[in-house]
Design a protein around this motif. Structure first.
Motif, PDB file in Angstrom:
ATOM      1  N   THR A 121     -10.162   7.181  -1.939  1.00  0.00           N
ATOM      2  CA  THR A 121      -8.795   7.027  -1.433  1.00  0.00           C
ATOM      3  C   THR A 121      -8.371   5.565  -1.493  1.00  0.00           C
ATOM      4  OG1 THR A 121      -9.169   8.868   0.086  1.00  0.00           O
ATOM      5  CG2 THR A 121      -7.260   7.489   0.517  1.00  0.00           C
ATOM      6  N   GLN A 122      -9.220   4.685  -1.011  1.00  0.00           N
ATOM      7  CA  GLN A 122      -8.916   3.250  -1.034  1.00  0.00           C
ATOM      8  C   GLN A 122      -8.796   2.737  -2.467  1.00  0.00           C
ATOM      9  OE1 GLN A 122      -8.167   1.444   1.649  1.00  0.00           O
ATOM     10  NE2 GLN A 122      -8.507   3.206   2.961  1.00  0.00           N
ATOM     11  N   GLY A 123      -9.681   3.209  -3.350  1.00  0.00           N
ATOM     12  CA  GLY A 123      -9.637   2.788  -4.751  1.00  0.00           C
ATOM     13  C   GLY A 123      -8.372   3.238  -5.456  1.00  0.00           C
ATOM     14  N   LEU A 124      -7.946   4.466  -5.158  1.00  0.00           N
ATOM     15  CA  LEU A 124      -6.710   4.970  -5.759  1.00  0.00           C
ATOM     16  C   LEU A 124      -5.520   4.154  -5.270  1.00  0.00           C
ATOM     17  CD1 LEU A 124      -5.109   6.932  -7.481  1.00  0.00           C
ATOM     18  CD2 LEU A 124      -5.213   8.570  -5.581  1.00  0.00           C
ATOM     19  N   ASP A 125      -5.494   3.856  -3.987  1.00  0.00           N
ATOM     20  CA  ASP A 125      -4.400   3.028  -3.460  1.00  0.00           C
ATOM     21  C   ASP A 125      -4.395   1.655  -4.127  1.00  0.00           C
ATOM     22  OD1 ASP A 125      -2.192   2.503  -1.626  1.00  0.00           O
ATOM     23  OD2 ASP A 125      -3.596   1.162  -0.612  1.00  0.00           O
ATOM     24  N   LYS A 126      -5.555   1.067  -4.280  1.00  0.00           N
ATOM     25  CA  LYS A 126      -5.659  -0.246  -4.926  1.00  0.00           C
ATOM     26  C   LYS A 126      -5.163  -0.174  -6.377  1.00  0.00           C
ATOM     27  CE  LYS A 126      -8.884  -4.004  -5.761  1.00  0.00           C
ATOM     28  NZ  LYS A 126     -10.268  -4.487  -5.598  1.00  0.00           N
ATOM     29  N   ALA A 127      -5.527   0.892  -7.084  1.00  0.00           N
ATOM     30  CA  ALA A 127      -5.080   1.049  -8.477  1.00  0.00           C
ATOM     31  C   ALA A 127      -3.564   1.191  -8.551  1.00  0.00           C
ATOM     32  CB  ALA A 127      -5.761   2.252  -9.111  1.00  0.00           C
ATOM     33  N   LEU A 128      -3.001   2.020  -7.671  1.00  0.00           N
ATOM     34  CA  LEU A 128      -1.546   2.234  -7.689  1.00  0.00           C
ATOM     35  C   LEU A 128      -0.796   0.952  -7.359  1.00  0.00           C
ATOM     36  CD1 LEU A 128      -1.390   5.720  -5.920  1.00  0.00           C
ATOM     37  CD2 LEU A 128      -1.101   5.230  -8.367  1.00  0.00           C
ATOM     38  N   THR A 129      -1.288   0.207  -6.373  1.00  0.00           N
ATOM     39  CA  THR A 129      -0.596  -1.033  -6.006  1.00  0.00           C
ATOM     40  C   THR A 129      -0.786  -2.108  -7.069  1.00  0.00           C
ATOM     41  OG1 THR A 129      -2.469  -1.702  -4.614  1.00  0.00           O
ATOM     42  CG2 THR A 129      -0.644  -0.588  -3.529  1.00  0.00           C
ATOM     43  N   SER A 130      -1.938  -2.148  -7.709  1.00  0.00           N
ATOM     44  CA  SER A 130      -2.133  -3.156  -8.756  1.00  0.00           C
ATOM     45  C   SER A 130      -1.267  -2.865  -9.983  1.00  0.00           C
ATOM     46  CB  SER A 130      -3.604  -3.265  -9.154  1.00  0.00           C
ATOM     47  OG  SER A 130      -4.024  -2.122  -9.844  1.00  0.00           O
ATOM     48  N   LEU A 131      -0.915  -1.599 -10.170  1.00  0.00           N
ATOM     49  CA  LEU A 131       0.017  -1.236 -11.240  1.00  0.00           C
ATOM     50  C   LEU A 131       1.470  -1.417 -10.807  1.00  0.00           C
ATOM     51  CD1 LEU A 131      -1.738   1.999 -12.533  1.00  0.00           C
ATOM     52  CD2 LEU A 131      -1.520  -0.178 -13.753  1.00  0.00           C
ATOM     53  N   ASP A 132       1.661  -1.858  -9.546  1.00  0.00           N
ATOM     54  CA  ASP A 132       2.976  -2.097  -8.959  1.00  0.00           C
ATOM     55  C   ASP A 132       3.836  -0.833  -8.969  1.00  0.00           C
ATOM     56  OD1 ASP A 132       4.663  -3.789  -7.562  1.00  0.00           O
ATOM     57  OD2 ASP A 132       5.772  -4.358  -9.377  1.00  0.00           O
TER      58      ASP A 132
ATOM     59  N   SER B 106       0.828  -1.201   0.000  1.00  0.00           N
ATOM     60  CA  SER B 106       0.000   0.000   0.000  1.00  0.00           C
ATOM     61  C   SER B 106       0.867   1.257   0.000  1.00  0.00           C
ATOM     62  CB  SER B 106      -0.897   0.002   1.235  1.00  0.00           C
ATOM     63  OG  SER B 106      -1.577   1.230   1.356  1.00  0.00           O
ATOM     64  N   LEU B 107       0.398   2.281  -0.701  1.00  0.00           N
ATOM     65  CA  LEU B 107       1.072   3.576  -0.685  1.00  0.00           C
ATOM     66  C   LEU B 107       0.413   4.551   0.279  1.00  0.00           C
ATOM     67  CD1 LEU B 107       1.911   4.152  -4.464  1.00  0.00           C
ATOM     68  CD2 LEU B 107       3.415   3.384  -2.634  1.00  0.00           C
ATOM     69  N   LEU B 108      -0.552   4.074   1.062  1.00  0.00           N
ATOM     70  CA  LEU B 108      -1.192   4.945   2.049  1.00  0.00           C
ATOM     71  C   LEU B 108      -0.213   5.283   3.162  1.00  0.00           C
ATOM     72  CD1 LEU B 108      -4.775   3.422   2.284  1.00  0.00           C
ATOM     73  CD2 LEU B 108      -4.103   5.627   1.298  1.00  0.00           C
ATOM     74  N   ASN B 109      -0.273   6.504   3.625  1.00  0.00           N
ATOM     75  CA  ASN B 109       0.616   7.021   4.647  1.00  0.00           C
ATOM     76  C   ASN B 109       0.101   6.603   6.030  1.00  0.00           C
ATOM     77  OD1 ASN B 109       2.259   8.508   6.313  1.00  0.00           O
ATOM     78  ND2 ASN B 109       1.830  10.483   5.351  1.00  0.00           N
ATOM     79  N   ASP B 110       0.843   5.729   6.709  1.00  0.00           N
ATOM     80  CA  ASP B 110       0.442   5.262   8.036  1.00  0.00           C
ATOM     81  C   ASP B 110       0.400   6.393   9.058  1.00  0.00           C
ATOM     82  OD1 ASP B 110       0.349   2.653   7.077  1.00  0.00           O
ATOM     83  OD2 ASP B 110       2.443   2.263   7.591  1.00  0.00           O
ATOM     84  N   GLU B 111       1.207   7.430   8.841  1.00  0.00           N
ATOM     85  CA  GLU B 111       1.267   8.540   9.787  1.00  0.00           C
ATOM     86  C   GLU B 111       0.157   9.570   9.571  1.00  0.00           C
ATOM     87  OE1 GLU B 111       5.197  10.164   9.685  1.00  0.00           O
ATOM     88  OE2 GLU B 111       6.110   8.196   9.937  1.00  0.00           O
ATOM     89  N   ARG B 112      -0.568   9.450   8.460  1.00  0.00           N
ATOM     90  CA  ARG B 112      -1.661  10.391   8.168  1.00  0.00           C
ATOM     91  C   ARG B 112      -2.824   9.629   7.527  1.00  0.00           C
ATOM     92  NH1 ARG B 112      -5.311  13.779   7.727  1.00  0.00           N
ATOM     93  NH2 ARG B 112      -5.008  15.934   7.107  1.00  0.00           N
ATOM     94  N   PRO B 113      -3.509   8.800   8.331  1.00  0.00           N
ATOM     95  CA  PRO B 113      -4.592   8.002   7.763  1.00  0.00           C
ATOM     96  C   PRO B 113      -5.740   8.883   7.269  1.00  0.00           C
ATOM     97  CG  PRO B 113      -4.555   7.803  10.153  1.00  0.00           C
ATOM     98  CD  PRO B 113      -3.342   8.601   9.767  1.00  0.00           C
TER      99      PRO B 113
END
Length: 138
Positions: free
Chosen positions: A23-34, A3-10
């Motif tokens: 936000t969750q969808g964007l993270d999923k898209a970014l991670t699925s694109l590796d 995940s590229l989500l920032n743990d320090e700023r949820p």
């Protein structure tokens, strides 16, 4: 896939707001694109959508209301290797509408997410350029 989500700023939004799912969808898209954080830049303006640059462990730029696409254009021209993602609300879209046309003409391979809640939510719910004419906004 990390995940590229920032743990320090949820991400925190008002109850029922669709921005959390985006936000969750964007993270999923970014991670699925590796994609890694150093390969992505999130550009935002004012409002709830303007919080997105703090929610991700990526390059980030937070600018003036309605001007996110102008900053993103400059960033993409200087660093064409970056995946530049712009988040703006309907207020920013209305204020910077001409910038949308300009960015389309340049065809620089930017990603624009317009988070449309049909009002200026952070300043009391005033009408925005996308508020349907028969609506009440409070």
């Amino acid at each position: 896939m990390s995940s590229l989500l920032n743990d320090e700023r949820p991400p925190v939004f008002c109850p029922g707001c669709s921005h959390a799912r985006i936000t969750q969808g964007l993270d999923k898209a970014l991670t699925s694109l590796d994609l890694k954080g150093h390969q992505v830049a999130v550009v935002s303006d004012i409002g709830c959508s303007g919080l997105f640059d703090t929610f991700f462990k990526t390059h980030a730029f937070h600018g003036l209301h309605g001007r996110a696409l102008t900053y993103a254009t400059g960033l993409k021209m200087a660093r064409p290797d970056l995946h530049v993602i712009v988040t703006m609300g309907d207020g920013g879209l209305g204020i910077g509408g001409a910038h949308l046309l300009s960015a389309c003409r340049r065809n620089l391979n930017l990603t624009l997410l317009v988070l449309n809640n049909f009002n200026f939510g952070m300043t009391g719910g005033q009408y925005s350029s996308t508020t349907p004419s028969a609506s009440l906004s409070t």
